[in-house]
Scaffold this motif. Structure first.
Motif, PDB file in Angstrom:
ATOM      1  N   TYR B  35     -42.874 -83.525 -10.267  1.00 12.85           N
ATOM      2  CA  TYR B  35     -43.017 -82.788 -11.511  1.00 12.85           C
ATOM      3  C   TYR B  35     -44.459 -82.310 -11.653  1.00 12.85           C
ATOM      4  CZ  TYR B  35     -38.556 -84.821 -12.965  1.00 12.85           C
ATOM      5  OH  TYR B  35     -37.237 -85.180 -13.049  1.00 12.85           O
ATOM      6  N   GLN B  37     -47.135 -81.401 -14.666  1.00  8.32           N
ATOM      7  CA  GLN B  37     -47.365 -81.503 -16.098  1.00  8.32           C
ATOM      8  C   GLN B  37     -48.690 -80.838 -16.432  1.00  8.32           C
ATOM      9  OE1 GLN B  37     -47.661 -85.483 -17.804  1.00  8.32           O
ATOM     10  NE2 GLN B  37     -47.216 -84.721 -19.844  1.00  8.32           N
ATOM     11  N   PRO B  43     -43.453 -82.500 -18.565  1.00  2.00           N
ATOM     12  CA  PRO B  43     -43.316 -82.318 -17.113  1.00  2.00           C
ATOM     13  C   PRO B  43     -42.283 -81.253 -16.771  1.00  2.00           C
ATOM     14  CG  PRO B  43     -43.285 -84.648 -17.706  1.00  2.00           C
ATOM     15  CD  PRO B  43     -43.182 -83.874 -18.977  1.00  2.00           C
ATOM     16  N   LEU B  88     -51.403 -82.263 -13.906  1.00  3.45           N
ATOM     17  CA  LEU B  88     -51.092 -83.623 -13.454  1.00  3.45           C
ATOM     18  C   LEU B  88     -49.778 -83.544 -12.681  1.00  3.45           C
ATOM     19  CD1 LEU B  88     -51.794 -86.703 -13.648  1.00  3.45           C
ATOM     20  CD2 LEU B  88     -50.279 -86.773 -15.635  1.00  3.45           C
ATOM     21  N   LEU B  90     -46.755 -85.459 -11.063  1.00  9.31           N
ATOM     22  CA  LEU B  90     -46.068 -86.742 -11.186  1.00  9.31           C
ATOM     23  C   LEU B  90     -44.958 -86.858 -10.158  1.00  9.31           C
ATOM     24  CD1 LEU B  90     -45.742 -86.737 -15.065  1.00  9.31           C
ATOM     25  CD2 LEU B  90     -47.215 -88.247 -13.749  1.00  9.31           C
ATOM     26  N   GLN B 103     -35.257 -92.460 -13.687  1.00 11.36           N
ATOM     27  CA  GLN B 103     -36.367 -92.090 -12.822  1.00 11.36           C
ATOM     28  C   GLN B 103     -37.609 -92.855 -13.269  1.00 11.36           C
ATOM     29  OE1 GLN B 103     -36.918 -87.885 -12.239  1.00 11.36           O
ATOM     30  NE2 GLN B 103     -34.838 -87.580 -11.522  1.00 11.36           N
ATOM     31  N   TYR B 104     -38.261 -93.484 -12.312  1.00 11.39           N
ATOM     32  CA  TYR B 104     -39.482 -94.244 -12.580  1.00 11.39           C
ATOM     33  C   TYR B 104     -40.673 -93.455 -12.050  1.00 11.39           C
ATOM     34  CZ  TYR B 104     -36.416 -98.082 -13.785  1.00 11.39           C
ATOM     35  OH  TYR B 104     -35.463 -98.861 -14.401  1.00 11.39           O
ATOM     36  N   PHE B 105     -41.653 -93.290 -12.916  1.00 11.34           N
ATOM     37  CA  PHE B 105     -42.763 -92.407 -12.613  1.00 11.34           C
ATOM     38  C   PHE B 105     -43.991 -93.158 -12.124  1.00 11.34           C
ATOM     39  CE2 PHE B 105     -41.573 -88.167 -14.084  1.00 11.34           C
ATOM     40  CZ  PHE B 105     -40.375 -88.445 -14.717  1.00 11.34           C
ATOM     41  N   GLY B 106     -44.722 -92.500 -11.243  1.00 10.51           N
ATOM     42  CA  GLY B 106     -46.022 -92.986 -10.844  1.00 10.51           C
ATOM     43  C   GLY B 106     -47.085 -92.534 -11.836  1.00 10.51           C
ATOM     44  N   PRO B 107     -48.334 -92.950 -11.611  1.00 11.99           N
ATOM     45  CA  PRO B 107     -49.414 -92.620 -12.543  1.00 11.99           C
ATOM     46  C   PRO B 107     -49.882 -91.174 -12.448  1.00 11.99           C
ATOM     47  CG  PRO B 107     -50.267 -93.846 -10.690  1.00 11.99           C
ATOM     48  CD  PRO B 107     -48.777 -93.832 -10.524  1.00 11.99           C
TER      49      PRO B 107
END
Lengths: 113, 114
Positions: B35, B37, B43, B88, B90, B103-107
């Motif tokens: 994604y 953002q 996003p 950003l 993601l 969905q689990y996002f990274g930093p």
């Protein structure tokens, strides 16, 4: 076309009061609906989701959301806000089985002591 | 249990350059989505990889490409960088290409194009 609307850029609430962050969606077919929270300079953190079943979904940190099919809404709620809840909240919709998320523009929640 | 990791954290490039961002999915996950953002926005879906193939794509030009490796990690490549690519980026991982999976996002990786 699939889309998500978060009509409020910012929501202000006093600590201890209930909070609501609004989300409406437009999607063909059955929607999967999600709420995520984002703290400054961090990625998105999952709060809760609606796939099917009970319209009231309970998630992390005391948050809950109610799916309303007739109003195509999925508002996020919490009975008693905490200062630590202050963050950016995103609603997302996924069209059934397409695994592609559409995010709203986000709502900044400010909880004042 | 390691979550989603991304590297680098920050990156500064100039217009016309190329960039590669990297993502390692959450343990046990086999699907990676990327994604973009932009500042003050939600996003925007770029594309998704499953079984080393691009399965879904958003409204992004061909300058944006990706790859998934046998260990499920992924790369996002952006060619001919524009100022508007500053954002950003993601990465999110999930299990399986069917819907309803969280969905689990990274930093994220903060890309600045000068």
């Amino acid at each position: 076309a699939q889309s998500v609307a978060q009509p409020e850029d910012q929501v202000n609430v006093a600590e201890g009061n209930p909070l609501t962050v609004k989300c409406t969606y437009s999607v063909s077919g059955n929607p999967y609906l999600f709420w995520y929270v984002q703290y400054p300079n961090r990625g998105l953190q999952f709060l809760l989701k609606y796939i099917t079943g009970d319209n009231l979904v309970k998630g992390s940190y005391g948050f809950e959301a109610e799916f309303n099919k007739s109003q195509t809404s999925f508002h996020l709620k919490k009975p008693s806000a905490l200062v630590s809840d202050s963050a950016l909240y995103f609603c997302a919709v996924e069209r059934n089985n397409f695994n592609k998320f559409y995010f709203g523009s986000g709502t900044k929640l400010n909880v004042k002591p | 249990d390691a979550g989603v990791t991304q590297s680098p954290t920050h990156l500064i490039k100039t217009r016309g350059q190329q960039v590669t961002l990297r993502c390692s999915p959450k343990s046990g996950h086999d699907t990676v989505s990327w994604y973009q953002q932009a500042l003050g926005q939600g996003p925007q879906f770029i594309f998704q990889y499953y079984e080393e193939e691009e399965r879904q794509r958003g409204n992004f030009p061909d300058r944006f490409s990706g790859h998934q490796f046998p260990n499920y990690s992924s790369e996002l490549n952006v060619n001919a960088l524009l100022l508007g690519d500053s954002a950003l980026y993601l990465c999110a991982s999930s299990l399986g290409e069917r819907g309803a999976d969280t969905q689990y996002f990274g930093p994220g990786t903060r890309l600045t194009v000068l």
